[in-house]
Design a protein around this motif. Structure first.
Motif, short mmCIF file in Angstrom:
data_model
loop_
_atom_site.label_atom_id
_atom_site.label_comp_id
_atom_site.label_asym_id
_atom_site.label_seq_id
_atom_site.Cartn_x
_atom_site.Cartn_y
_atom_site.Cartn_z
N GLN A 135 0.83 -1.21 0.00
CA GLN A 135 0.00 0.00 0.00
C GLN A 135 0.86 1.26 0.00
OE1 GLN A 135 -2.84 0.37 3.22
NE2 GLN A 135 -4.04 1.91 2.12
N VAL A 136 1.92 1.26 0.78
CA VAL A 136 2.82 2.42 0.80
C VAL A 136 3.43 2.65 -0.58
CG1 VAL A 136 5.03 3.27 1.70
CG2 VAL A 136 3.32 2.33 3.27
N ASP A 137 3.96 1.59 -1.18
CA ASP A 137 4.54 1.71 -2.52
C ASP A 137 3.52 2.21 -3.53
OD1 ASP A 137 7.15 0.95 -1.97
OD2 ASP A 137 6.90 -1.12 -2.64
N TRP A 138 2.33 1.59 -3.49
CA TRP A 138 1.32 1.88 -4.50
C TRP A 138 0.81 3.32 -4.36
CZ3 TRP A 138 -4.26 -0.40 -4.94
CH2 TRP A 138 -4.73 -0.25 -6.25
N TYR A 139 0.56 3.74 -3.12
CA TYR A 139 0.04 5.10 -2.93
C TYR A 139 1.10 6.14 -3.30
CZ TYR A 139 -2.51 9.00 -0.92
OH TYR A 139 -3.17 10.20 -0.75
N PHE A 140 2.36 5.87 -2.97
CA PHE A 140 3.43 6.79 -3.35
C PHE A 140 3.48 6.93 -4.87
CE2 PHE A 140 7.78 7.82 -4.57
CZ PHE A 140 8.05 8.91 -3.76
N SER A 141 3.40 5.81 -5.58
CA SER A 141 3.40 5.85 -7.04
C SER A 141 2.19 6.61 -7.57
CB SER A 141 3.40 4.41 -7.58
OG SER A 141 3.26 4.39 -8.98
N HIS A 142 1.06 6.44 -6.93
CA HIS A 142 -0.16 7.13 -7.33
C HIS A 142 0.00 8.64 -7.20
CE1 HIS A 142 -4.35 8.34 -7.54
NE2 HIS A 142 -4.30 8.79 -6.31
N VAL A 143 0.52 9.09 -6.08
CA VAL A 143 0.66 10.53 -5.84
C VAL A 143 1.70 11.13 -6.77
CG1 VAL A 143 1.40 12.26 -4.15
CG2 VAL A 143 -0.16 10.42 -3.47
N MET A 144 2.82 10.45 -6.94
CA MET A 144 3.94 11.04 -7.67
C MET A 144 3.88 10.80 -9.18
SD MET A 144 5.48 12.73 -5.47
CE MET A 144 6.74 13.24 -6.64
N LEU A 145 3.33 9.67 -9.59
CA LEU A 145 3.35 9.32 -11.02
C LEU A 145 1.96 9.17 -11.61
CD1 LEU A 145 6.26 6.70 -10.87
CD2 LEU A 145 6.40 9.12 -11.50
N LYS A 146 0.94 9.45 -10.79
CA LYS A 146 -0.46 9.43 -11.25
C LYS A 146 -0.90 8.04 -11.71
CE LYS A 146 -0.11 13.76 -10.44
NZ LYS A 146 -0.44 14.23 -9.07
N THR A 147 -0.33 6.99 -11.15
CA THR A 147 -0.81 5.65 -11.45
C THR A 147 -2.14 5.43 -10.72
OG1 THR A 147 0.53 4.82 -9.61
CG2 THR A 147 1.49 4.69 -11.80
N ALA A 148 -2.90 4.45 -11.19
CA ALA A 148 -4.20 4.16 -10.59
C ALA A 148 -4.03 3.74 -9.13
CB ALA A 148 -4.90 3.07 -11.38
N TRP A 155 5.43 16.41 0.30
CA TRP A 155 6.03 15.55 1.31
C TRP A 155 5.39 15.63 2.70
CZ3 TRP A 155 8.29 11.19 1.27
CH2 TRP A 155 9.03 10.72 2.37
N PRO A 156 5.15 16.79 3.27
CA PRO A 156 4.61 16.79 4.65
C PRO A 156 3.34 15.96 4.80
CG PRO A 156 5.36 18.97 4.05
CD PRO A 156 5.40 18.15 2.79
N GLU A 157 2.36 16.16 3.94
CA GLU A 157 1.12 15.40 4.03
C GLU A 157 1.30 13.97 3.54
OE1 GLU A 157 -2.74 14.20 4.74
OE2 GLU A 157 -1.54 15.86 5.55
N LEU A 158 2.04 13.78 2.45
CA LEU A 158 2.27 12.44 1.93
C LEU A 158 2.98 11.57 2.96
CD1 LEU A 158 2.27 10.34 -0.34
CD2 LEU A 158 4.34 11.43 -1.26
N ARG A 159 3.96 12.13 3.62
CA ARG A 159 4.70 11.39 4.65
C ARG A 159 3.76 10.95 5.78
NH1 ARG A 159 7.73 13.80 9.23
NH2 ARG A 159 9.19 12.24 10.03
N ARG A 160 2.87 11.83 6.22
CA ARG A 160 1.93 11.47 7.29
C ARG A 160 1.00 10.35 6.84
NH1 ARG A 160 2.16 17.13 8.42
NH2 ARG A 160 0.46 17.55 6.93
N VAL A 161 0.52 10.43 5.62
CA VAL A 161 -0.38 9.39 5.11
C VAL A 161 0.33 8.05 5.03
CG1 VAL A 161 -1.71 8.63 3.10
CG2 VAL A 161 -1.85 11.01 3.86
N LEU A 162 1.54 8.04 4.48
CA LEU A 162 2.28 6.80 4.33
C LEU A 162 2.65 6.20 5.67
CD1 LEU A 162 4.61 7.71 1.31
CD2 LEU A 162 2.45 6.44 1.28
N GLN A 163 2.98 7.02 6.64
CA GLN A 163 3.31 6.50 7.97
C GLN A 163 2.09 5.85 8.62
OE1 GLN A 163 5.13 10.05 9.71
NE2 GLN A 163 7.14 9.08 9.65
N ARG A 164 0.90 6.41 8.38
CA ARG A 164 -0.31 5.80 8.93
C ARG A 164 -0.60 4.45 8.28
NH1 ARG A 164 -2.45 11.18 8.71
NH2 ARG A 164 -3.58 10.67 6.78
N MET A 165 -0.22 4.29 7.03
CA MET A 165 -0.42 3.01 6.33
C MET A 165 0.57 1.95 6.79
SD MET A 165 -0.83 4.33 2.41
CE MET A 165 -2.26 5.25 1.84
N SER A 166 1.69 2.35 7.33
CA SER A 166 2.81 1.45 7.58
C SER A 166 2.63 0.61 8.84
CB SER A 166 4.11 2.26 7.72
OG SER A 166 4.36 3.03 6.56
#
Length: 448
Positions: free
Chosen positions: A209-222, A374-385
């Motif tokens: 989920q962390v990998d996929w969401y990061f790719s979604h935010v940065m590269l606009k993948t589904a 990064w500030p918001e993305l980092r918080r979201v990814l940490q909650r997923m982890s």
């Protein structure tokens, strides 16, 4: 569908393992991403405390046919296959495979040995299920499966992991089982490494989920939330019972079967394997495809358990920084890739690698966007982890291994897998990010 003998054995207060599964299969569960009923091709998926005495009725309700081939190996035949075949009487013939491998040679052999049957019943777990699923897909026949171990989510997957004649392990399109019947009692007696393997495969939720969401935010993948909504209620319950898996406790096995089933549903509902297959799975696939004689014989779920710990550690190191990561243009060496892989795999790896190459201008844009997000993305990814140490503790409690050495994988082989596995697929994970940051080698040296 409920066999009368099964219902009669249920004690007061029994656990209904199938409530959410029934909703999804029946098309009444609402996908939070679309607001519409989720659609999966699996219409009969049943987890039971025991299927004994009801095998023929289960099959008749899901897949009526004039004749059946019941396919097992020697172990799964003894565990449940003989009972399935006996229940079907003269309509069934038995095919017992000798130490099978899920490769194209075995698929051809199975198609020949089941050519007389109108439908096929797999009795087993990963290898048996994949062989029957793919062989019947090619033959246009229906198949069902009686699962004998909670070792993977492939029972509710429409793909099959098959090693091609050229040696490359890949995921091939197949089809859904008409009936999926999972016996907790039988599964509790499966080899402990298979129970731990299923648990390891389920733990990749966080890292994928962390990998996929990061790719979604940065590269606009589904991206979709539905696979994770399906699993969220059971994940905590399953983790609380990790030691119970190590003791083969009935309810722990039931929760594991259910979360693996729901994980498969999530993949089917989205039409993508991304929800449960990112960097951690790439590491395992690389080992299976390219280890050659160095492969120790570990199964996929064992490897994913270890690689999930590795990916969780890499992710938490990156996410520990309040400052946004910065990347450099991607280092892409075609000659190096051509030297590394057999001829049959080279073009596949080149295409996958080229798809993720960022030139100088693209790297600058990536950095600017990441700094802002990064500030918001980092918080979201940490909650997923889930912390890597927590994952490791749970895997060991379940009787599995959390490091390459603990499951018998050579250190140098594993390091190669972490280093090069990003070349296998075009999915951008934190392995790619770490490589583009120039820190992947340091991570491998210090953490692998």
């Amino acid at each position: 569908m409920l066999h009368a003998a099964t219902a009669a054995r249920r004690p007061v207060g029994w656990q209904d393992w199938n409530m959410l599964i029934r909703e999804v299969s029946a098309g009444t569960w609402i996908d939070p991403d679309t607001g519409k009923p989720a659609e999966v091709p699996f219409k009969t998926v049943i987890i039971e405390d025991s299927v004994r005495g009801g095998e023929a009725e289960f099959v008749a309700g899901a897949m009526p046919a004039a004749s059946y081939a019941v396919v097992a190996d020697s172990d799964t035949y003894d565990a449940l296959g003989y009972a399935v075949a006996r229940s079907l009487g003269g309509r069934a013939t038995t095919v017992v495979l000798d130490h099978p491998h899920a490769d194209e040679t075995a698929v051809r052999d199975l198609r020949e040995r089941t050519r007389h049957a109108d439908a096929v019943i797999a009795v087993g777990s990963g290898t048996i299920n994949d062989l029957c699923k793919y062989a019947t897909f090619l033959d246009g026949k229906e198949y069902s499966v009686f699962g004998t171990a909670p070792s993977m989510n492939g029972y509710t997957s429409t793909t099959a992991s098959i090693t091609l004649d050229n040696g490359l392990k890949t995921t091939l399109p197949a089809h859904a089982g008409k009936g999926v019947f999972l016996d907790i009692e039988v599964s509790a007696n499966a080899p402990q490494y298979l129970i731990a393997a299923g648990f390891g495969d389920s733990l990749c939720r966080a890292t994928a989920q962390v990998d996929w969401y990061f790719s979604h935010v940065m590269l606009k993948t589904a991206y979709a939330t539905s696979p994770y909504v399906l699993q969220e209620a059971d994940e905590e319950a399953m983790l609380a019972r990790s030691a119970g898996l190590g003791r083969r406790e009935h309810d722990a096995i039931g929760y594991l079967h259910r979360i693996l089933t729901l994980g498969g549903f999530g993949i089917s509902a989205t039409g993508m394997s991304h929800p449960g297959s990112m960097g951690e799975h790439q590491i395992s696939h690389w080992i299976d495809s390219f280890a050659g004689d160095r492969h120790p014989g570990t199964v996929h779920g064992q490897q994913v358990g270890v690689s999930s710990v590795t990916m969780a550690r890499l992710q938490e190191i990156i996410l520990a920084s309040e400052t946004a990561p910065r990347i450099r243009p991607t280092l892409f060496d075609e000659a190096d890739i051509r030297r590394r892989y057999p001829a049959a795999a080279v073009e596949h790896c080149l295409v996958a690698s080229r798809a993720k190459v960022l030139d100088a201008a693209q790297a600058d844009l990536f950095n600017a966007q990441l700094e802002q997000a990064w500030p918001e993305l980092r918080r979201v990814l940490q909650r997923m982890s889930v912390p890597s140490a927590t994952l490791a503790d749970h895997i060991r409690a379940a009787g599995g291994g959390a490091t390459p050495a603990e499951i018998g994988i050579d250190r140098d082989l594993y390091r190669d897998a972490v280093r090069y596995s990003k070349e296998m697929r075009n999915r951008y994970s934190m392995l790619d990010l770490a490589a583009d940051m120039g820190v992947l080698e340091q991570f491998i040296e210090e953490e692998c």
